[in-house]
Design a protein around this motif. Structure first.
Motif, short mmCIF file in Angstrom:
data_model
loop_
_atom_site.label_atom_id
_atom_site.label_comp_id
_atom_site.label_asym_id
_atom_site.label_seq_id
_atom_site.Cartn_x
_atom_site.Cartn_y
_atom_site.Cartn_z
N LEU A 19 33.76 26.72 87.61
CA LEU A 19 33.26 27.19 88.86
C LEU A 19 34.29 27.99 89.70
CD1 LEU A 19 31.01 24.01 90.03
CD2 LEU A 19 30.44 26.37 89.28
N VAL A 20 35.72 27.44 89.24
CA VAL A 20 36.98 28.10 89.93
C VAL A 20 36.76 29.61 89.47
CG1 VAL A 20 39.31 28.01 90.14
CG2 VAL A 20 38.00 26.06 90.86
N CYS A 21 37.01 29.44 88.10
CA CYS A 21 37.15 30.78 87.26
C CYS A 21 35.79 31.60 87.90
CB CYS A 21 36.89 30.72 85.93
SG CYS A 21 38.18 29.93 85.11
N PHE A 22 34.57 31.11 87.87
CA PHE A 22 33.56 31.92 88.42
C PHE A 22 33.70 32.56 89.85
CE2 PHE A 22 29.81 32.00 91.26
CZ PHE A 22 28.93 33.08 90.48
N ALA A 23 34.23 31.68 90.80
CA ALA A 23 34.50 31.98 92.05
C ALA A 23 35.75 33.06 92.29
CB ALA A 23 34.81 31.08 93.02
N ALA A 24 36.63 32.81 91.54
CA ALA A 24 37.87 33.92 91.41
C ALA A 24 37.42 35.21 90.93
CB ALA A 24 39.05 33.32 90.62
N LEU A 25 36.83 35.24 89.89
CA LEU A 25 36.45 36.56 89.40
C LEU A 25 35.32 37.41 90.19
CD1 LEU A 25 36.05 35.70 85.59
CD2 LEU A 25 37.82 37.14 86.69
N ARG A 26 34.47 36.44 90.61
CA ARG A 26 33.47 37.25 91.87
C ARG A 26 34.25 37.67 92.99
NH1 ARG A 26 29.29 39.43 90.74
NH2 ARG A 26 28.39 38.92 92.58
N GLU A 27 35.22 37.03 93.59
CA GLU A 27 36.00 37.59 94.57
C GLU A 27 37.03 38.45 94.50
OE1 GLU A 27 36.74 37.44 98.73
OE2 GLU A 27 34.95 36.42 97.64
N HIS A 28 37.66 38.40 93.32
CA HIS A 28 38.93 39.27 93.18
C HIS A 28 38.78 40.31 91.83
CE1 HIS A 28 40.59 37.16 96.28
NE2 HIS A 28 40.47 36.08 95.54
N GLY A 29 37.58 40.12 90.98
CA GLY A 29 37.77 40.88 89.63
C GLY A 29 37.29 42.40 89.94
N THR A 30 37.37 43.11 88.63
CA THR A 30 36.88 44.39 88.87
C THR A 30 35.28 44.17 88.56
OG1 THR A 30 37.04 44.15 86.37
CG2 THR A 30 39.00 45.09 87.50
#
Length: 65
Positions: A19-30
């Motif tokens: 869930l942390v990876c999901f949130a981080a990628l959704r917020e800061h990812g390409t």
């Protein structure tokens, strides 16, 4: 097949990290990473469902005696 305690001990961290990876990628990812973030959400769903099943089994055993 591992016993219930093994599943509980390892399901919670797997769910949390996914869930942390999901949130981080959704917020800061390409844009591509944002779409790929749903893979992590899928990774979180399976152990969460199994963990819910374990909880319901424990409740069932406690209620039926």
């Amino acid at each position: 097949m591992p016993d219930g305690s093994f599943v509980v001990v390892w399901s919670v961290p797997v769910i949390a990290v996914a869930l942390v990876c999901f949130a981080a990628l959704r917020e800061h990812g390409t844009p591509v990473a944002k779409r790929a973030a749903y893979v992590f959400l899928g990774i979180a769903v399976l152990p969460a469902l199994f963990l819910a099943w374990v909880v319901f089994e424990v409740i069932s055993v406690l209620v039926t005696g």
